[in-house]
Design an enzyme around this catalytic site. Structure first.
Site, short mmCIF file in Angstrom:
data_model
loop_
_atom_site.label_atom_id
_atom_site.label_comp_id
_atom_site.label_asym_id
_atom_site.label_seq_id
_atom_site.Cartn_x
_atom_site.Cartn_y
_atom_site.Cartn_z
N ARG A 75 93.66 4.74 24.90
CA ARG A 75 92.38 5.36 25.28
C ARG A 75 92.27 6.70 24.55
O ARG A 75 93.12 7.57 24.72
CB ARG A 75 92.33 5.57 26.79
CG ARG A 75 92.22 4.26 27.57
CD ARG A 75 91.75 4.52 28.98
NE ARG A 75 91.81 3.30 29.78
CZ ARG A 75 90.86 2.37 29.80
NH1 ARG A 75 89.79 2.53 29.05
NH2 ARG A 75 90.99 1.30 30.56
N ASP A 137 85.05 -5.71 32.12
CA ASP A 137 84.04 -5.19 33.06
C ASP A 137 82.64 -5.75 32.83
O ASP A 137 81.78 -5.66 33.71
CB ASP A 137 83.97 -3.65 32.98
CG ASP A 137 85.32 -2.99 33.23
OD1 ASP A 137 86.17 -3.64 33.85
OD2 ASP A 137 85.51 -1.84 32.80
N HIS A 181 85.51 -0.99 36.96
CA HIS A 181 85.10 0.40 36.76
C HIS A 181 83.84 0.68 37.59
O HIS A 181 83.85 0.44 38.78
CB HIS A 181 84.90 0.64 35.25
CG HIS A 181 84.92 2.08 34.88
ND1 HIS A 181 85.81 2.97 35.41
CD2 HIS A 181 84.14 2.81 34.02
CE1 HIS A 181 85.58 4.17 34.90
NE2 HIS A 181 84.57 4.11 34.06
#
Ligand code: F6P
Length: 361
Positions: A75, A137, A181
Protein backbone atom coordinates in the site's frame (compact mmCIF):
# COMPACT_ATOMS: atom_id res chain seq x y z
CA UNK A 1 10.58 -3.47 -29.45
CA UNK A 2 7.68 -2.60 -27.09
CA UNK A 3 8.53 -2.32 -23.40
CA UNK A 4 5.62 -2.65 -21.00
CA UNK A 5 5.73 -2.21 -17.22
CA UNK A 6 3.36 -4.14 -14.93
CA UNK A 7 2.61 -3.58 -11.27
CA UNK A 8 0.11 -4.85 -8.72
CA UNK A 9 -0.79 -2.33 -6.04
CA UNK A 10 -2.76 -2.23 -2.77
CA UNK A 11 -4.38 -5.21 -1.05
CA UNK A 12 -4.04 -8.35 -3.15
CA UNK A 13 -6.90 -10.50 -4.44
CA UNK A 14 -7.41 -13.85 -6.12
CA UNK A 15 -7.20 -12.94 -9.80
CA UNK A 16 -4.17 -10.63 -9.99
CA UNK A 17 -1.97 -13.32 -11.52
CA UNK A 18 -4.73 -14.41 -13.90
CA UNK A 19 -5.10 -10.82 -15.11
CA UNK A 20 -1.35 -10.36 -15.62
CA UNK A 21 -1.37 -13.62 -17.56
CA UNK A 22 -4.11 -12.17 -19.77
CA UNK A 23 -2.07 -9.01 -20.42
CA UNK A 24 1.10 -11.01 -21.13
CA UNK A 25 -0.52 -13.62 -23.38
CA UNK A 26 -2.25 -10.85 -25.29
CA UNK A 27 1.01 -8.95 -25.75
CA UNK A 28 3.04 -12.01 -26.73
CA UNK A 29 0.40 -13.00 -29.27
CA UNK A 30 0.23 -9.49 -30.69
CA UNK A 31 3.96 -8.75 -30.75
CA UNK A 32 5.77 -12.11 -30.55
CA UNK A 33 9.37 -11.57 -29.47
CA UNK A 34 9.01 -7.82 -30.12
CA UNK A 35 7.75 -7.12 -26.62
CA UNK A 36 9.45 -7.07 -23.26
CA UNK A 37 7.51 -7.08 -20.00
CA UNK A 38 9.00 -5.61 -16.85
CA UNK A 39 7.41 -6.38 -13.51
CA UNK A 40 7.80 -3.92 -10.63
CA UNK A 41 8.19 -5.47 -7.19
CA UNK A 42 5.66 -4.59 -4.47
CA UNK A 43 3.58 -2.16 -6.49
CA UNK A 44 4.48 1.51 -6.82
CA UNK A 45 7.36 0.92 -4.40
CA UNK A 46 9.20 -0.94 -7.19
CA UNK A 47 8.57 1.91 -9.61
CA UNK A 48 9.78 4.52 -7.10
CA UNK A 49 12.90 2.64 -6.00
CA UNK A 50 13.72 0.91 -9.32
CA UNK A 51 13.05 -2.56 -8.02
CA UNK A 52 11.95 -4.66 -10.96
CA UNK A 53 12.53 -7.85 -12.91
CA UNK A 54 12.39 -8.65 -16.58
CA UNK A 55 9.76 -11.26 -17.25
CA UNK A 56 9.51 -13.81 -20.03
CA UNK A 57 6.62 -15.99 -21.30
CA UNK A 58 7.55 -18.82 -18.90
CA UNK A 59 6.89 -16.49 -15.93
CA UNK A 60 3.24 -16.26 -16.94
CA UNK A 61 2.51 -19.97 -17.18
CA UNK A 62 0.47 -21.67 -14.46
CA UNK A 63 -0.95 -18.37 -13.27
CA UNK A 64 -4.62 -18.74 -14.17
CA UNK A 65 -5.45 -20.49 -10.92
CA UNK A 66 -2.79 -19.05 -8.64
CA UNK A 67 -3.94 -16.56 -5.99
CA UNK A 68 -1.80 -13.68 -4.69
CA UNK A 69 0.59 -11.86 -7.02
CA UNK A 70 3.92 -13.04 -8.41
CA UNK A 71 5.11 -9.41 -8.22
CA UNK A 72 4.18 -8.71 -4.61
CA UNK A 73 2.09 -5.73 -3.59
CA UNK A 74 2.13 -2.91 -1.06
CA UNK A 75 0.00 0.00 0.00
CA UNK A 76 1.49 3.34 -1.10
CA UNK A 77 -1.24 5.83 -0.07
CA UNK A 78 -2.12 8.33 -2.80
CA UNK A 79 -2.18 11.20 -0.30
CA UNK A 80 1.52 10.59 0.45
CA UNK A 81 2.61 10.38 -3.20
CA UNK A 82 3.30 14.10 -3.40
CA UNK A 83 5.23 14.03 -0.12
CA UNK A 84 8.95 13.24 -0.18
CA UNK A 85 10.07 9.97 1.44
CA UNK A 86 12.20 9.87 4.63
CA UNK A 87 15.32 10.61 2.53
CA UNK A 88 13.73 13.55 0.75
CA UNK A 89 13.10 11.64 -2.50
CA UNK A 90 10.35 13.08 -4.72
CA UNK A 91 8.29 9.92 -5.39
CA UNK A 92 6.47 11.20 -8.46
CA UNK A 93 9.71 12.35 -10.10
CA UNK A 94 11.32 9.03 -9.14
CA UNK A 95 8.51 7.06 -10.83
CA UNK A 96 8.79 9.18 -13.96
CA UNK A 97 12.56 8.70 -13.96
CA UNK A 98 12.26 4.88 -13.71
CA UNK A 99 9.65 4.80 -16.48
CA UNK A 100 11.87 6.86 -18.78
CA UNK A 101 15.13 5.13 -17.89
CA UNK A 102 13.56 1.76 -18.74
CA UNK A 103 12.17 3.31 -21.95
CA UNK A 104 8.71 2.01 -21.21
CA UNK A 105 5.93 2.42 -23.77
CA UNK A 106 3.21 1.88 -21.18
CA UNK A 107 2.69 1.13 -17.50
CA UNK A 108 -0.15 -1.25 -16.63
CA UNK A 109 -1.49 -0.78 -13.10
CA UNK A 110 -3.57 -3.52 -11.47
CA UNK A 111 -5.16 -1.81 -8.51
CA UNK A 112 -8.14 -0.48 -6.61
CA UNK A 113 -9.26 3.05 -5.80
CA UNK A 114 -6.07 4.59 -4.41
CA UNK A 115 -3.89 2.87 -7.00
CA UNK A 116 -6.01 4.15 -9.89
CA UNK A 117 -5.76 7.67 -8.43
CA UNK A 118 -1.97 7.38 -8.63
CA UNK A 119 -2.30 5.89 -12.13
CA UNK A 120 -4.26 9.01 -13.11
CA UNK A 121 -1.61 11.25 -11.55
CA UNK A 122 1.10 9.53 -13.61
CA UNK A 123 -1.04 9.80 -16.72
CA UNK A 124 -1.46 13.54 -16.07
CA UNK A 125 2.33 13.73 -15.68
CA UNK A 126 2.64 12.48 -19.25
CA UNK A 127 3.21 8.72 -18.85
CA UNK A 128 1.25 6.18 -20.90
CA UNK A 129 -0.83 4.34 -18.31
CA UNK A 130 -3.59 1.71 -18.43
CA UNK A 131 -5.48 0.64 -15.30
CA UNK A 132 -7.03 -2.74 -14.54
CA UNK A 133 -9.81 -2.87 -11.92
CA UNK A 134 -8.75 -4.97 -8.95
CA UNK A 135 -10.46 -5.30 -5.58
CA UNK A 136 -12.57 -7.73 -3.61
CA UNK A 137 -14.60 -4.67 -2.53
CA UNK A 138 -16.10 -3.97 -6.00
CA UNK A 139 -16.13 -0.29 -5.08
CA UNK A 140 -14.31 1.05 -8.14
CA UNK A 141 -16.21 3.68 -10.06
CA UNK A 142 -16.64 3.15 -13.81
CA UNK A 143 -16.87 -0.64 -13.88
CA UNK A 144 -19.77 -2.94 -13.01
CA UNK A 145 -17.38 -5.52 -11.63
CA UNK A 146 -13.82 -5.73 -10.37
CA UNK A 147 -11.77 -8.91 -10.55
CA UNK A 148 -11.38 -10.61 -7.17
CA UNK A 149 -14.88 -9.63 -6.05
CA UNK A 150 -16.73 -12.77 -7.14
CA UNK A 151 -14.06 -15.06 -5.64
CA UNK A 152 -14.37 -13.23 -2.33
CA UNK A 153 -18.18 -13.50 -2.48
CA UNK A 154 -17.81 -17.27 -2.89
CA UNK A 155 -15.54 -17.53 0.16
CA UNK A 156 -17.74 -15.34 2.37
CA UNK A 157 -20.77 -17.37 1.23
CA UNK A 158 -19.02 -20.62 2.18
CA UNK A 159 -18.43 -19.18 5.64
CA UNK A 160 -22.11 -18.29 6.08
CA UNK A 161 -23.08 -21.78 4.80
CA UNK A 162 -20.89 -23.40 7.45
CA UNK A 163 -22.24 -21.12 10.17
CA UNK A 164 -25.80 -22.07 9.20
CA UNK A 165 -25.63 -25.65 10.44
CA UNK A 166 -24.00 -24.83 13.75
CA UNK A 167 -26.32 -21.83 14.31
CA UNK A 168 -29.35 -24.09 13.87
CA UNK A 169 -28.03 -26.65 16.36
CA UNK A 170 -27.50 -24.13 19.12
CA UNK A 171 -30.27 -21.59 18.72
CA UNK A 172 -27.76 -18.79 18.83
CA UNK A 173 -27.30 -15.48 17.07
CA UNK A 174 -24.33 -15.63 14.70
CA UNK A 175 -22.59 -12.74 13.03
CA UNK A 176 -20.24 -13.08 10.09
CA UNK A 177 -18.14 -9.96 9.56
CA UNK A 178 -17.34 -9.42 5.91
CA UNK A 179 -14.69 -7.19 4.29
CA UNK A 180 -15.48 -4.45 1.80
CA UNK A 181 -14.02 -1.30 3.32
CA UNK A 182 -16.65 1.49 2.99
CA UNK A 183 -18.87 -0.44 0.56
CA UNK A 184 -21.36 -3.22 1.20
CA UNK A 185 -21.14 -5.14 -2.11
CA UNK A 186 -19.38 -8.17 -0.67
CA UNK A 187 -21.63 -8.38 2.37
CA UNK A 188 -24.81 -7.89 0.37
CA UNK A 189 -23.98 -10.56 -2.19
CA UNK A 190 -22.60 -13.11 0.28
CA UNK A 191 -25.47 -12.34 2.65
CA UNK A 192 -28.10 -13.07 -0.01
CA UNK A 193 -26.20 -16.13 -1.32
CA UNK A 194 -25.75 -17.50 2.20
CA UNK A 195 -29.34 -16.85 3.28
CA UNK A 196 -28.51 -14.35 6.02
CA UNK A 197 -31.51 -13.05 7.98
CA UNK A 198 -30.06 -9.60 8.62
CA UNK A 199 -27.56 -7.74 6.44
CA UNK A 200 -25.84 -4.62 7.75
CA UNK A 201 -24.01 -2.49 5.18
CA UNK A 202 -22.51 1.03 5.30
CA UNK A 203 -24.97 2.31 2.68
CA UNK A 204 -27.99 1.54 4.92
CA UNK A 205 -27.35 2.70 8.50
CA UNK A 206 -29.04 0.41 11.02
CA UNK A 207 -30.98 0.93 14.22
CA UNK A 208 -30.07 -1.64 16.86
CA UNK A 209 -33.74 -1.81 18.01
CA UNK A 210 -34.76 -2.86 14.51
CA UNK A 211 -32.05 -5.55 14.47
CA UNK A 212 -33.32 -6.86 17.79
CA UNK A 213 -36.95 -6.76 16.62
CA UNK A 214 -35.99 -9.02 13.69
CA UNK A 215 -34.19 -11.48 15.99
CA UNK A 216 -37.21 -11.57 18.33
CA UNK A 217 -39.62 -11.92 15.43
CA UNK A 218 -37.66 -14.95 14.18
CA UNK A 219 -37.66 -16.47 17.68
CA UNK A 220 -41.44 -15.89 17.99
CA UNK A 221 -42.05 -17.68 14.70
CA UNK A 222 -40.07 -20.72 15.83
CA UNK A 223 -36.64 -19.91 14.34
CA UNK A 224 -34.31 -20.11 17.29
CA UNK A 225 -31.29 -18.83 15.43
CA UNK A 226 -30.51 -15.72 13.44
CA UNK A 227 -27.60 -15.08 11.10
CA UNK A 228 -26.30 -11.59 10.47
CA UNK A 229 -23.92 -10.69 7.63
CA UNK A 230 -22.21 -7.56 8.85
CA UNK A 231 -19.97 -5.37 6.70
CA UNK A 232 -16.75 -4.32 8.39
CA UNK A 233 -17.84 -0.74 7.64
CA UNK A 234 -21.43 -1.08 8.95
CA UNK A 235 -22.68 2.01 10.75
CA UNK A 236 -25.68 2.77 12.92
CA UNK A 237 -28.11 5.62 12.25
CA UNK A 238 -26.62 7.48 15.22
CA UNK A 239 -23.12 7.10 13.80
CA UNK A 240 -24.28 8.18 10.34
CA UNK A 241 -25.55 11.44 11.84
CA UNK A 242 -22.10 12.28 13.27
CA UNK A 243 -19.63 14.56 11.53
CA UNK A 244 -16.63 12.85 9.92
CA UNK A 245 -14.40 14.01 12.78
CA UNK A 246 -16.84 12.89 15.50
CA UNK A 247 -17.26 9.49 13.85
CA UNK A 248 -13.50 8.97 13.56
CA UNK A 249 -13.10 9.67 17.29
CA UNK A 250 -16.08 7.49 18.18
CA UNK A 251 -14.81 4.59 16.04
CA UNK A 252 -11.39 4.80 17.65
CA UNK A 253 -13.09 4.49 21.07
CA UNK A 254 -15.17 1.51 19.91
CA UNK A 255 -12.08 -0.22 18.53
CA UNK A 256 -10.23 0.32 21.80
CA UNK A 257 -12.91 -1.75 23.52
CA UNK A 258 -13.75 -4.30 20.80
CA UNK A 259 -11.68 -6.06 18.10
CA UNK A 260 -14.08 -4.86 15.38
CA UNK A 261 -17.53 -3.31 14.84
CA UNK A 262 -19.27 -6.71 14.86
CA UNK A 263 -18.17 -7.39 18.43
CA UNK A 264 -19.61 -4.04 19.51
CA UNK A 265 -22.95 -4.90 17.86
CA UNK A 266 -22.83 -8.42 19.34
CA UNK A 267 -22.40 -6.95 22.82
CA UNK A 268 -25.49 -4.76 22.36
CA UNK A 269 -27.55 -7.74 21.15
CA UNK A 270 -26.41 -9.85 24.12
CA UNK A 271 -27.26 -7.09 26.60
CA UNK A 272 -30.67 -6.39 25.08
CA UNK A 273 -31.85 -9.95 24.36
CA UNK A 274 -29.83 -12.16 26.69
CA UNK A 275 -29.18 -14.40 23.68
CA UNK A 276 -25.81 -15.97 23.09
CA UNK A 277 -24.04 -14.25 20.20
CA UNK A 278 -21.01 -15.57 18.32
CA UNK A 279 -18.90 -13.56 15.90
CA UNK A 280 -16.93 -15.06 13.01
CA UNK A 281 -14.42 -12.92 11.12
CA UNK A 282 -13.03 -14.69 8.05
CA UNK A 283 -10.81 -11.64 7.39
CA UNK A 284 -8.05 -12.10 4.81
CA UNK A 285 -9.28 -15.58 3.91
CA UNK A 286 -11.64 -13.61 1.67
CA UNK A 287 -8.70 -12.45 -0.44
CA UNK A 288 -6.95 -15.81 -0.56
CA UNK A 289 -6.88 -18.98 -2.61
CA UNK A 290 -7.62 -19.58 -6.27
CA UNK A 291 -9.85 -17.27 -8.33
CA UNK A 292 -13.32 -18.63 -9.11
CA UNK A 293 -14.28 -19.46 -12.71
CA UNK A 294 -16.08 -16.13 -13.16
CA UNK A 295 -12.97 -14.18 -12.16
CA UNK A 296 -10.72 -16.29 -14.38
CA UNK A 297 -12.87 -15.36 -17.38
CA UNK A 298 -13.22 -11.70 -16.36
CA UNK A 299 -9.47 -11.34 -15.73
CA UNK A 300 -8.60 -12.97 -19.03
CA UNK A 301 -10.96 -10.61 -20.87
CA UNK A 302 -9.76 -7.49 -19.05
CA UNK A 303 -6.09 -8.45 -19.38
CA UNK A 304 -6.18 -9.19 -23.10
CA UNK A 305 -8.14 -5.98 -23.68
CA UNK A 306 -5.34 -4.04 -21.96
CA UNK A 307 -2.92 -5.64 -24.45
CA UNK A 308 -5.18 -4.60 -27.34
CA UNK A 309 -5.39 -1.04 -25.99
CA UNK A 310 -1.59 -0.90 -25.84
CA UNK A 311 -1.41 -1.97 -29.48
CA UNK A 312 -3.87 0.80 -30.42
CA UNK A 313 -2.11 3.43 -28.29
CA UNK A 314 -5.20 3.95 -26.11
CA UNK A 315 -3.73 5.21 -22.86
CA UNK A 316 -4.99 7.11 -19.82
CA UNK A 317 -7.91 4.74 -19.23
CA UNK A 318 -8.94 1.85 -17.01
CA UNK A 319 -10.29 -1.30 -18.62
CA UNK A 320 -13.81 -1.95 -17.34
CA UNK A 321 -16.89 -4.10 -17.83
CA UNK A 322 -20.27 -2.53 -18.42
CA UNK A 323 -23.42 -4.54 -19.16
CA UNK A 324 -21.17 -7.56 -19.80
CA UNK A 325 -19.22 -5.72 -22.50
CA UNK A 326 -15.52 -5.03 -21.94
CA UNK A 327 -14.90 -1.35 -22.35
CA UNK A 328 -12.67 1.38 -20.96
CA UNK A 329 -13.16 4.53 -18.94
CA UNK A 330 -10.81 7.54 -18.66
CA UNK A 331 -8.74 7.45 -15.46
CA UNK A 332 -9.59 11.09 -14.77
CA UNK A 333 -13.29 10.18 -14.66
CA UNK A 334 -12.90 7.50 -12.01
CA UNK A 335 -10.10 8.89 -9.85
CA UNK A 336 -11.27 9.56 -6.32
CA UNK A 337 -14.83 8.27 -6.82
CA UNK A 338 -16.26 5.39 -4.82
CA UNK A 339 -18.95 3.07 -6.19
CA UNK A 340 -21.35 2.22 -3.40
CA UNK A 341 -24.74 0.52 -3.32
CA UNK A 342 -27.79 2.65 -3.98
CA UNK A 343 -30.17 1.78 -1.10
CA UNK A 344 -33.03 2.16 -3.58
CA UNK A 345 -31.59 -0.29 -6.12
CA UNK A 346 -33.49 -3.38 -7.25
CA UNK A 347 -31.24 -5.82 -5.42
CA UNK A 348 -32.09 -4.17 -2.09
CA UNK A 349 -35.83 -4.35 -2.85
CA UNK A 350 -35.45 -8.00 -3.89
CA UNK A 351 -33.54 -8.81 -0.71
CA UNK A 352 -36.25 -7.18 1.39
CA UNK A 353 -38.85 -9.30 -0.43
CA UNK A 354 -36.91 -12.36 0.68
CA UNK A 355 -37.54 -11.19 4.24
CA UNK A 356 -33.99 -9.97 4.80
CA UNK A 357 -33.77 -7.08 7.26
CA UNK A 358 -31.26 -4.27 6.76
CA UNK A 359 -31.89 -3.12 10.32
CA UNK A 360 -33.51 0.09 9.15
CA UNK A 361 -37.24 -0.52 9.44
O1 F6P B 1 -9.53 -3.34 -0.20
C1 F6P B 1 -9.47 -4.71 0.08
C2 F6P B 1 -9.52 -4.95 1.56
O2 F6P B 1 -9.45 -6.34 1.77
C3 F6P B 1 -10.72 -4.36 2.28
O3 F6P B 1 -11.88 -5.12 2.12
C4 F6P B 1 -10.21 -4.30 3.69
O4 F6P B 1 -10.86 -3.28 4.41
C5 F6P B 1 -8.76 -3.99 3.51
O5 F6P B 1 -8.42 -4.37 2.20
C6 F6P B 1 -7.83 -4.68 4.47
O6 F6P B 1 -6.57 -4.14 4.27
P1 F6P B 1 -5.22 -4.77 4.79
O7 F6P B 1 -4.92 -5.99 4.00
O8 F6P B 1 -4.22 -3.69 4.56
O9 F6P B 1 -5.44 -5.11 6.23
Amino acid sequence: MKRIGLLTSGGDCQALNATMRGVAKGLYNLYGSEVEIIGFIDGYKGLIYEDYKKLSPIDFTGLLTRGGTILGSSRQPFKLMREPDENGLDKVEAMKYTYRRLRLDCLVVLGGNGSQKTANLLSEEGLNVIGLPKTIDNDLWGTDMTFGFQSAVDIATDVIDCIHTTAASHNRVFMVEIMGHKAGWLTLNAGIAGGADIILIPEIPYDIESVIAKINQRAASGNGFTILAVAEGAISKKEAAMSKKEYKKHLAEVLEKYPSVSYAIADKILKKTGKEVRVTVPGHMQRGGAPCAYDRVLSSRLGTTAALMISKGEFGSMVAIHDRVITSVPLKEIAGKLKTIDPKSDIITEARLLGISFGDD
